[in-house]
Design a protein around this motif. Structure first.
Motif, PDB file in Angstrom:
ATOM      1  N   VAL A 101       0.828  -1.361  -0.008  1.00 55.52           N
ATOM      2  CA  VAL A 101      -0.122  -0.041  -0.215  1.00 55.52           C
ATOM      3  C   VAL A 101       1.003   1.316   0.072  1.00 55.52           C
ATOM      4  O   VAL A 101       1.575   1.411   0.997  1.00 55.52           O
ATOM      5  CB  VAL A 101      -1.055  -0.026   1.311  1.00 55.52           C
ATOM      6  CG1 VAL A 101      -1.914   1.241   1.039  1.00 55.52           C
ATOM      7  CG2 VAL A 101      -1.663  -1.292   1.272  1.00 55.52           C
ATOM      8  N   SER A 102       0.791   2.008  -0.914  1.00 54.25           N
ATOM      9  CA  SER A 102       1.629   3.170  -1.134  1.00 54.25           C
ATOM     10  C   SER A 102       0.871   4.196  -2.145  1.00 54.25           C
ATOM     11  O   SER A 102       0.567   3.936  -3.237  1.00 54.25           O
ATOM     12  CB  SER A 102       3.060   2.841  -1.781  1.00 54.25           C
ATOM     13  OG  SER A 102       3.983   3.969  -1.821  1.00 54.25           O
ATOM     14  N   ASP A 103       0.929   5.291  -1.813  1.00 53.92           N
ATOM     15  CA  ASP A 103       0.808   6.470  -2.657  1.00 53.92           C
ATOM     16  C   ASP A 103       1.630   6.778  -3.543  1.00 53.92           C
ATOM     17  O   ASP A 103       1.583   7.932  -4.354  1.00 53.92           O
ATOM     18  CB  ASP A 103      -0.057   7.814  -1.724  1.00 53.92           C
ATOM     19  CG  ASP A 103      -1.532   7.442  -1.537  1.00 53.92           C
ATOM     20  OD1 ASP A 103      -2.100   6.342  -2.165  1.00 53.92           O
ATOM     21  OD2 ASP A 103      -2.023   8.147  -0.405  1.00 53.92           O
ATOM     22  N   ASN A 104       2.905   6.671  -3.144  1.00 51.27           N
ATOM     23  CA  ASN A 104       4.342   6.716  -3.756  1.00 51.27           C
ATOM     24  C   ASN A 104       4.434   5.918  -4.924  1.00 51.27           C
ATOM     25  O   ASN A 104       4.640   4.778  -4.709  1.00 51.27           O
ATOM     26  CB  ASN A 104       5.319   6.941  -3.038  1.00 51.27           C
ATOM     27  CG  ASN A 104       6.777   7.322  -3.508  1.00 51.27           C
ATOM     28  OD1 ASN A 104       7.113   6.949  -4.795  1.00 51.27           O
ATOM     29  ND2 ASN A 104       7.674   8.342  -3.053  1.00 51.27           N
ATOM     30  N   PRO A 105       4.091   6.009  -6.318  1.00 49.61           N
ATOM     31  CA  PRO A 105       4.227   5.105  -7.384  1.00 49.61           C
ATOM     32  C   PRO A 105       5.272   4.330  -7.326  1.00 49.61           C
ATOM     33  O   PRO A 105       5.632   3.186  -7.714  1.00 49.61           O
ATOM     34  CB  PRO A 105       3.518   5.777  -8.475  1.00 49.61           C
ATOM     35  CG  PRO A 105       4.064   7.304  -8.129  1.00 49.61           C
ATOM     36  CD  PRO A 105       3.898   7.480  -6.806  1.00 49.61           C
ATOM     37  N   TRP A 123       0.319  -7.538  -4.681  1.00 52.11           N
ATOM     38  CA  TRP A 123      -0.489  -6.607  -5.555  1.00 52.11           C
ATOM     39  C   TRP A 123      -0.078  -5.093  -4.885  1.00 52.11           C
ATOM     40  O   TRP A 123       0.323  -5.255  -3.592  1.00 52.11           O
ATOM     41  CB  TRP A 123      -1.852  -7.039  -5.101  1.00 52.11           C
ATOM     42  CG  TRP A 123      -2.889  -6.148  -5.682  1.00 52.11           C
ATOM     43  CD1 TRP A 123      -3.698  -4.731  -5.252  1.00 52.11           C
ATOM     44  CD2 TRP A 123      -3.389  -6.264  -7.094  1.00 52.11           C
ATOM     45  NE1 TRP A 123      -4.337  -4.288  -6.046  1.00 52.11           N
ATOM     46  CE2 TRP A 123      -4.310  -4.989  -7.476  1.00 52.11           C
ATOM     47  CE3 TRP A 123      -3.087  -6.984  -8.167  1.00 52.11           C
ATOM     48  CZ2 TRP A 123      -4.749  -4.762  -8.585  1.00 52.11           C
ATOM     49  CZ3 TRP A 123      -3.725  -6.846  -9.387  1.00 52.11           C
ATOM     50  CH2 TRP A 123      -4.483  -5.875  -9.653  1.00 52.11           C
ATOM     51  N   SER A 124      -0.364  -4.297  -5.461  1.00 51.69           N
ATOM     52  CA  SER A 124       0.178  -2.906  -5.001  1.00 51.69           C
ATOM     53  C   SER A 124      -0.833  -2.075  -5.224  1.00 51.69           C
ATOM     54  O   SER A 124      -1.926  -2.119  -6.298  1.00 51.69           O
ATOM     55  CB  SER A 124       1.204  -2.249  -5.962  1.00 51.69           C
ATOM     56  OG  SER A 124       1.536  -0.838  -5.659  1.00 51.69           O
ATOM     57  N   SER A 125      -1.498  -1.254  -4.296  1.00 53.89           N
ATOM     58  CA  SER A 125      -2.591  -0.469  -4.322  1.00 53.89           C
ATOM     59  C   SER A 125      -2.155   0.906  -3.614  1.00 53.89           C
ATOM     60  O   SER A 125      -1.224   1.058  -2.893  1.00 53.89           O
ATOM     61  CB  SER A 125      -3.754  -1.039  -3.369  1.00 53.89           C
ATOM     62  OG  SER A 125      -4.816  -0.155  -3.203  1.00 53.89           O
ATOM     63  N   GLY A 126      -2.930   1.765  -4.058  1.00 48.34           N
ATOM     64  CA  GLY A 126      -2.759   3.197  -3.307  1.00 48.34           C
ATOM     65  C   GLY A 126      -3.903   3.321  -2.121  1.00 48.34           C
ATOM     66  O   GLY A 126      -4.668   2.367  -1.999  1.00 48.34           O
ATOM     67  N   VAL A 127      -3.526   4.142  -1.163  1.00 47.62           N
ATOM     68  CA  VAL A 127      -4.265   4.106   0.189  1.00 47.62           C
ATOM     69  C   VAL A 127      -5.546   4.163   0.204  1.00 47.62           C
ATOM     70  O   VAL A 127      -6.140   3.370   0.767  1.00 47.62           O
ATOM     71  CB  VAL A 127      -3.592   5.324   1.152  1.00 47.62           C
ATOM     72  CG1 VAL A 127      -4.461   5.328   2.378  1.00 47.62           C
ATOM     73  CG2 VAL A 127      -2.095   5.200   1.556  1.00 47.62           C
ATOM     74  N   ASP A 128      -5.982   4.971  -0.793  1.00 51.95           N
ATOM     75  CA  ASP A 128      -7.700   5.114  -0.747  1.00 51.95           C
ATOM     76  C   ASP A 128      -8.140   3.880  -1.608  1.00 51.95           C
ATOM     77  O   ASP A 128      -9.500   4.009  -1.796  1.00 51.95           O
ATOM     78  CB  ASP A 128      -7.760   6.451  -1.604  1.00 51.95           C
ATOM     79  CG  ASP A 128      -7.572   7.774  -0.521  1.00 51.95           C
ATOM     80  OD1 ASP A 128      -7.421   7.596   0.529  1.00 51.95           O
ATOM     81  OD2 ASP A 128      -7.234   8.666  -1.262  1.00 51.95           O
ATOM     82  N   ASP A 129      -7.469   3.176  -2.376  1.00 58.28           N
ATOM     83  CA  ASP A 129      -7.901   2.033  -3.073  1.00 58.28           C
ATOM     84  C   ASP A 129      -7.946   0.640  -2.377  1.00 58.28           C
ATOM     85  O   ASP A 129      -8.441  -0.364  -2.901  1.00 58.28           O
ATOM     86  CB  ASP A 129      -7.130   2.085  -4.261  1.00 58.28           C
ATOM     87  CG  ASP A 129      -7.347   3.181  -5.180  1.00 58.28           C
ATOM     88  OD1 ASP A 129      -8.624   3.713  -5.296  1.00 58.28           O
ATOM     89  OD2 ASP A 129      -6.383   3.609  -5.997  1.00 58.28           O
ATOM     90  N   SER A 147       2.329   9.435   3.342  1.00 57.62           N
ATOM     91  CA  SER A 147       1.209   9.847   2.595  1.00 57.62           C
ATOM     92  C   SER A 147       0.366  11.080   3.245  1.00 57.62           C
ATOM     93  O   SER A 147      -0.208  10.851   4.093  1.00 57.62           O
ATOM     94  CB  SER A 147       0.173   8.626   2.185  1.00 57.62           C
ATOM     95  OG  SER A 147      -0.628   9.023   1.336  1.00 57.62           O
ATOM     96  N   ALA A 148       0.933  12.172   2.730  1.00 62.97           N
ATOM     97  CA  ALA A 148       0.303  13.515   3.445  1.00 62.97           C
ATOM     98  C   ALA A 148      -1.117  13.502   3.327  1.00 62.97           C
ATOM     99  O   ALA A 148      -1.447  13.262   2.191  1.00 62.97           O
ATOM    100  CB  ALA A 148       1.113  14.665   2.932  1.00 62.97           C
TER     101      ALA A 148
END
Length: 327
Positions: A101-105, A123-129, A147-148
């Motif tokens: 889980v990372s908002d930094n791609p 699997w890689s996902s953004g925080v909101d996803d 993740s600000a």
């Protein structure tokens, strides 16, 4: 160059552009509610981790393929399934699944690349996803915490709490961060349910060993996160508090209340509001009032709640503002 340096995209020369970011596709199985690629992938990971023979996993993939072919306008899903098949079958060798889980791609794609090349199902996902319903199928959840969110530099920490105690007690959450973090950030993580804290510098230097360490549950003991009780004791806090309650209240007041050198004349915050935050700090966050000995020789009565500078200090440390020098 290490596989895990987030300075720029050149650190990951073998990653396809499609690996970066989370691209949900809808309506996977006929007759079912809308499903995402993440849910389908998690379903297959669950089959592999359960120890089913590869032949049975292959049958499940074929069933999915027929369902996708039977749907209208699903060539993209069929192509996606064909693309992940080799990864799913190779994953039978490790039977290990990791959600990143990372908002930094760059960090997200880098971790996925490092793990996948060792046949870890990733699997890689953004925080909101993040799909909370699939968390239980993974062996680990790796979370890039920087993740600000507004003025909180560690805005991914609330996600860990939102996963719930049932999930975080069964699936270890590994928090990953850059630079140094304060003891109050560690306390936030512990109270949210994280179990490990890994510096990116260590991860970058040891990326080649990461997969085997996760497969064998062998992360170094020094990166095991202390319990909330142990951290609270070190910080001189009451043992039964929760920082999240104070931080939730703090985010509802003007941001300049937490700026460097802010005083009551400069911020749009009433004394009654400050008093309320001080009470929350005492009663909910477990920040004690000053010791009586400090006022023993004074005609002033000691305050019954923590002093405002102390409350501000804790909030700033927990949000990572002390290193950002917010003005």
């Amino acid at each position: 160059m290490s596989d895990l340096e987030a300075s720029d995209r050149d650190c990951f020369p073998h990653i396809d552009a499609g690996d970066i970011g989370y691209r949900p596709s809808r309506r996977a199985l006929s007759g079912q509610e809308l499903l995402t690629e993440a849910q389908v992938f998690a379903y297959l990971v669950d089959l592999v981790r359960s120890g089913l023979p590869v032949s049975m996993v292959r049958e499940a993939v074929e069933t999915l393929r027929m369902e996708f072919n039977g749907g209208t306008g699903k060539p993209a899903m069929v192509a996606w399934l064909e693309g992940i098949e080799p990864m799913i079958f190779r994953g039978a060798a490790t039977q290990t699944g990791v959600l990143v889980v990372s908002d930094n791609p760059i960090v997200g794609a880098g971790l996925k690349h490092v793990l996948s090349k060792s046949d870890v199902l990733c699997w890689s996902s953004g925080v909101d996803d993040v799909d909370r319903s699939t968390v239980g199928v993974w062996d680990y959840v790796l979370v890039w915490i920087q993740s600000a969110r507004e003025i909180d530099a560690f805005g991914a920490i609330p996600l860990i709490r939102e996963l719930g105690v049932d999930a975080t007690s069964q699936v270890p959450v590994v928090a990953i961060h850059e630079g140094t973090i304060s003891p109050f950030v560690r306390l936030r993580l512990a109270e949210a349910g994280a179990r490990y804290v890994l510096p990116l510098a260590w991860l970058s230097a040891n990326s080649g060993e990461l997969s085997s360490l996760l497969i064998t549950a062998g992360l170094p003991e020094e990166y095991h996160l202390e319990t909330p009780f142990a951290l609270r004791q070190k910080l001189g806090l009451k043992l039964d508090g929760d920082l999240a309650v104070l931080l939730e209240a703090a985010c509802r007041v003007p941001a300049n209340a937490w700026a460097v050198g802010a005083d009551l004349d400069r911020i749009a915050l009433s004394r009654s509001e400050i008093g309320r935050l001080r009470r929350i700090a005492l009663e909910c966050a477990g920040i004690p009032a000053p010791e009586f000995v400090r006022y023993a020789s004074s005609i002033r009565r000691p305050p019954t709640t923590p002093e405002w500078p102390r409350v501000r200090e804790v909030v700033r440390e927990a949000w990572g503002l002390s290193s950002m020098n917010l003005h």
